[in-house]
Structures are given as C-alpha cells and as structure tokens.
Design a protein around this motif. Structure first.
Motif, PDB file in Angstrom:
ATOM      1  N   ARG A   1      13.813  17.958  18.157  1.00  0.00           N
ATOM      2  CA  ARG A   1      13.176  17.124  19.132  1.00  0.00           C
ATOM      3  C   ARG A   1      12.662  17.496  20.369  1.00  0.00           C
ATOM      4  NH1 ARG A   1      17.102  14.438  16.186  1.00  0.00           N
ATOM      5  NH2 ARG A   1      16.723  12.533  15.142  1.00  0.00           N
ATOM      6  N   HIS A   2      13.258  18.791  20.854  1.00  0.00           N
ATOM      7  CA  HIS A   2      12.863  19.454  22.145  1.00  0.00           C
ATOM      8  C   HIS A   2      12.118  20.271  22.105  1.00  0.00           C
ATOM      9  CE1 HIS A   2      16.448  16.772  23.446  1.00  0.00           C
ATOM     10  NE2 HIS A   2      17.070  17.565  22.426  1.00  0.00           N
ATOM     11  N   ALA A   3      11.516  20.675  20.886  1.00  0.00           N
ATOM     12  CA  ALA A   3      10.550  21.796  20.729  1.00  0.00           C
ATOM     13  C   ALA A   3       9.095  21.308  21.284  1.00  0.00           C
ATOM     14  CB  ALA A   3      10.185  22.500  19.268  1.00  0.00           C
ATOM     15  N   GLU A   4       8.480  22.418  21.508  1.00  0.00           N
ATOM     16  CA  GLU A   4       7.057  22.143  21.884  1.00  0.00           C
ATOM     17  C   GLU A   4       6.003  21.717  21.009  1.00  0.00           C
ATOM     18  OE1 GLU A   4       3.261  23.874  24.597  1.00  0.00           O
ATOM     19  OE2 GLU A   4       4.573  25.417  23.737  1.00  0.00           O
ATOM     20  N   SER A   5       6.306  22.384  19.931  1.00  0.00           N
ATOM     21  CA  SER A   5       5.651  22.218  18.703  1.00  0.00           C
ATOM     22  C   SER A   5       6.543  22.816  17.361  1.00  0.00           C
ATOM     23  CB  SER A   5       4.276  22.663  18.343  1.00  0.00           C
ATOM     24  OG  SER A   5       4.283  24.326  18.412  1.00  0.00           O
ATOM     25  N   VAL A   6       6.277  21.944  16.280  1.00  0.00           N
ATOM     26  CA  VAL A   6       7.375  22.368  15.092  1.00  0.00           C
ATOM     27  C   VAL A   6       6.551  22.817  13.866  1.00  0.00           C
ATOM     28  CG1 VAL A   6       9.178  21.591  13.939  1.00  0.00           C
ATOM     29  CG2 VAL A   6       9.076  20.821  16.170  1.00  0.00           C
ATOM     30  N   PHE A   7       6.943  23.551  13.123  1.00  0.00           N
ATOM     31  CA  PHE A   7       6.300  23.671  12.041  1.00  0.00           C
ATOM     32  C   PHE A   7       7.491  23.887  10.704  1.00  0.00           C
ATOM     33  CE2 PHE A   7       5.358  26.997   8.351  1.00  0.00           C
ATOM     34  CZ  PHE A   7       4.370  26.397   7.834  1.00  0.00           C
ATOM     35  N   LEU A   8       7.270  23.061   9.754  1.00  0.00           N
ATOM     36  CA  LEU A   8       8.341  22.992   8.659  1.00  0.00           C
ATOM     37  C   LEU A   8       7.894  23.442   7.340  1.00  0.00           C
ATOM     38  CD1 LEU A   8      11.266  22.155   7.985  1.00  0.00           C
ATOM     39  CD2 LEU A   8      10.168  19.644   7.997  1.00  0.00           C
ATOM     40  N   ASP A   9       8.545  24.354   6.460  1.00  0.00           N
ATOM     41  CA  ASP A   9       8.180  24.745   5.292  1.00  0.00           C
ATOM     42  C   ASP A   9       9.351  24.334   4.406  1.00  0.00           C
ATOM     43  OD1 ASP A   9       7.406  25.730   2.708  1.00  0.00           O
ATOM     44  OD2 ASP A   9       6.978  27.749   3.477  1.00  0.00           O
ATOM     45  N   PRO A  10       9.588  23.232   3.903  1.00  0.00           N
ATOM     46  CA  PRO A  10      10.986  22.996   3.039  1.00  0.00           C
ATOM     47  C   PRO A  10      10.969  23.697   1.964  1.00  0.00           C
ATOM     48  CG  PRO A  10       9.472  20.929   3.067  1.00  0.00           C
ATOM     49  CD  PRO A  10       8.698  22.072   3.942  1.00  0.00           C
ATOM     50  N   ALA A  11      11.970  24.264   1.356  1.00  0.00           N
ATOM     51  CA  ALA A  11      12.274  24.968   0.228  1.00  0.00           C
ATOM     52  C   ALA A  11      11.714  23.898  -0.947  1.00  0.00           C
ATOM     53  CB  ALA A  11      13.544  25.224   0.126  1.00  0.00           C
ATOM     54  N   ARG A  12      11.235  24.350  -1.889  1.00  0.00           N
ATOM     55  CA  ARG A  12      10.549  23.508  -3.121  1.00  0.00           C
ATOM     56  C   ARG A  12      10.978  24.230  -4.385  1.00  0.00           C
ATOM     57  NH1 ARG A  12       6.882  23.862   0.590  1.00  0.00           N
ATOM     58  NH2 ARG A  12       5.736  25.365  -0.646  1.00  0.00           N
ATOM     59  N   ARG A  13      12.206  24.565  -4.307  1.00  0.00           N
ATOM     60  CA  ARG A  13      12.908  25.216  -5.349  1.00  0.00           C
ATOM     61  C   ARG A  13      14.208  24.557  -5.784  1.00  0.00           C
ATOM     62  NH1 ARG A  13      10.408  29.764  -7.493  1.00  0.00           N
ATOM     63  NH2 ARG A  13      12.009  30.411  -8.569  1.00  0.00           N
TER      64      ARG A  13
END
Length: 399
Positions: free
Chosen positions: A163-175
C-alpha cells in the motif's frame, strides 16, 4: 534425470561460490560428448558430486533459457519451474517500458521468482524491491540481480507493505499440485488479493494467464493481451493509475510493437469470403478485438458472426498486416472429404497446412485421410459459416 530443486545451487549463490559454479558450468559446457549419460559421467569425474550436479543442471537450463533470454541466459541461474514461469525478455521489457513511461522511479515486484522481471524494470531505469516467499528462489533472484538497483527480500506478498509503494507489479503463482492451473481461484496469492492491489489510483499491474475470462475483469481496469512470435504469452491487468481514458481491452503484438484497443473503430459487417482471408493474431482474438481489426482491412468483414476469420478485397497494409496472418484465396468448396482429397490430388499438393474455426475436425486425422502427395503446398482453412462447412483453399500472403 537430474534433480530440479533450487537447493542444489543455493550454496553457490554467494560471490565465491558463484565464481566456482561458473567455472564448473563452463567445464560442463565444454564437454563435447553428446550422450547425456556419458556427458554427465565425464563431468562427474572432474568435479565434486554436488558441484557437478549443479553445473550440469545449470548448463542444461541455460541452453533452454536462450530462447527466452538470449545472451542474458549465460549470466543467470535457473530452476526448471523458475524458467518455465519467467517472462521472456522482450515481453518483460515491453511491460517495464510502460512503468518507465509513466515517470515512475521505483516498483515493488511481488512474487519476483528468479528475478527476470526485476531485471527488466532495472533495465528500464527503475529501482526495484523484489519480494519472494521461497528462500531458495529468493537467493537465486538475489544472485541474478546482483549489481543492479534491485533489493530482494524474503516474505509474502500480502505482508509486503504494498500500500505504501510508488508502484506495484504482481505475478501470482499459477501452479497447483498437478501443474499449471488456469483457474484464477487457485492463484497464489489469491485473485482476490490481486484485485485489491489493482484497486484505486496507484500504478499497479498484474501478470495473469492469457485465458482469463473477460467477466472476471473489473470495468475500471485495462486488460492487455500480449503475444510474441504468434503465441499469446500473458494477460496483464493495469490499474487506474495506468489506464487511458476509453480503453479497457488492448492487444499487443510483439516483436512488431503493434497494438489494437477497444477504443479503435470497429467494423461489424459480416459478408462472404473474398479474395483474401485473414486470421487475427491470438492476442487480438483473446482481447475480443476482431471487429476492430476488420475495420483496418480493405473492405474488411467477418465471414461468420462468431468466427475469428476475416475477409478482405485487397491485401492488408500498414499495421493490419502485422496483426493478422493473411492468405490469398484460391477456391472455396463445400466441405467434403472425397471432394477435398480429389482437389488436392489435382493440384498435386504434398505439403498441407490445415487450420480450422468452428468445426469439430481433428487436423491430424484429416491429414492422414487426405493422403497429400506431390510437389506443391497449400493451406486449407476449414470454417463453419451458418449451417455450411467450407474448405477454403489458400496460399499465405508474403509481406
């Protein structure tokens, strides 16, 4: 079969151990024996068991990784799962460029894996904090990003202070326990958490499988389907901090760097097969932008309401030529196995490409039944148009 665990290289991720491992990998790559069993035996005669195992595995994975990473593969450490899940370099760079273009200086990379996306963000000029919950994978990510403006931390995505990051990238596991999963309900972190990260004005993006259903995507997000070399690689959901007014769906075709959006003009017309037939790139189809592509073709129209085949009266030019594969139509026949076999024999066709839309036919079985023979080549596109099954004989358009 060599073990695939990241534990086998964990002790070699420090500076001294890494140098030792790199020398061992070089030795493994220099062995000219082509038989894998004899090659492994030769390496094991020259190195301690643990080092030999790690070197042989890394040499094999680096060779496979060149298709995704090019020369960069020779500087990275991999696991089989990490390599499979990593984004190919051109796709990762495309995504990172959008972060950079937004004027961002830093990104929080949740579920950073072996660090391939973190490297892309760093190449784009961003500072990166990567979060990985698996200790061994985090160690590989740290080794792979050493010397870059990247910090790798051990922890869960949910507790990472996103919530405090300037920007966020997320790659959830799909296995899951049985391999790759296409069910968003099985993502880890959960799809619900992904949507929480994407909610609001914060610049955030999430890499998902290309099969994500349109109905699952909130209306305030932009969904981008990205293909490379004709194969759809991923869907990316972009938060309101990235979205452009009026755009909710986008198709991006790499390496051409072309795109199409739902804000572009659409052509709803349905009409007969003309002189040219076009098969849209998979990203265009996944994004539901077939009508937008039709508007770019000369006299463009769909040949059936729900079919992703387009027809045109003249060859496509400009961006349209890179957003679809084109065919010049030679003949259109009512589908009949006997008639199609006779026509291919008459044309002396030995090299046969079979494509289909809307018909329940196995191309491999049909090929055997058609028994192609001869010096010529042709493409047969099978399509259901209304109640009719058509066999469209065509030649690929060369640009």
């Amino acid at each position: 079969m060599l073990p695939e665990s990241s534990d086998q290289v964990l002790e070699f991720t420090g500076p001294a151990g890494r140098a030792e491992l790199e020398r061992a990998i070089g030795l493994a790559e220099s062995v000219t024996e082509t038989d894998p069993v004899r090659r492994a035996a030769a390496v094991r005669r020259l190195l301690p068991p643990e080092l030999a195992t790690a070197a042989l595995t890394q040499a094999r994975l680096r060779a496979a990784a060149r298709a995704k990473f090019g020369d960069l593969a020779a500087t990275m450490l991999f696991t089989a799962d990490g390599l499979e899940q990593a984004t190919r370099i051109e796709v990762a760079d495309h995504r990172a460029a959008r972060f950079a273009a937004a004027g961002l200086g830093s990104v929080l990379d949740l579920c950073c894996g072996i660090g391939s996306d973190a490297l892309a963000f760093a190449r784009a000029g961003l500072r990166v904090e990567g979060i990985e919950r698996d200790p061994a994978t985090a160690a590989l990510a740290a080794a792979n990003t050493a010397g870059q403006p990247v910090r790798i931390s051990l922890g869960s995505a949910e507790q990472a202070g996103w919530r405090h990051a300037e920007s966020v990238f997320l790659d959830p596991a799909r296995r899951g326990a049985h391999g790759r999963t296409f069910d968003p309900a099985a993502y880890s972190p959960s799809f619900e958490f992904v949507l929480r990260v994407l909610d609001g004005e914060r610049p955030a993006a999430a890499k998902l499988g290309p099969g994500i259903g349109h109905a699952l995507i909130p209306p305030d997000l932009e969904a981008e389907w990205v293909s490379f070399g004709g194969g759809v690689k991923e869907a990316v959901l972009w938060s309101a901090g990235f979205t452009t007014a009026g755009i909710r769906r986008r198709a991006t075709v790499l390496p051409a760097g072309l795109w199409l959006t739902d804000a572009d003009p659409a052509e709803p017309r349905v009409g007969p097969v003309g002189r040219y037939l076009y098969e849209p790139d998979g990203a265009v189809i996944r994004a539901g932008l077939v009508r937008q592509l039709a508007a770019l073709l000369p006299g463009g129209r769909r040949i059936a309401e729900q079919l992703a085949y387009l027809s045109a009266d003249a060859p496509a030019g400009g961006p349209a030529a890179g957003l679809a594969r084109g065919f010049e139509v030679l003949d259109v026949l009512p589908y009949s196995l006997k008639r199609l076999r006779a026509e291919l024999a008459r044309r002396q066709v030995g090299v046969l490409e079979i494509k289909k839309r809307g018909v329940d036919i196995d191309p491999a079985v049909l090929r055997r039944e058609l028994k192609p023979a001869g010096p010529n080549s042709i493409t047969v596109l099978l399509a259901r148009v209304g109640e009719k099954h058509l066999a469209i004989l065509a030649e690929p358009v060369t640009r």
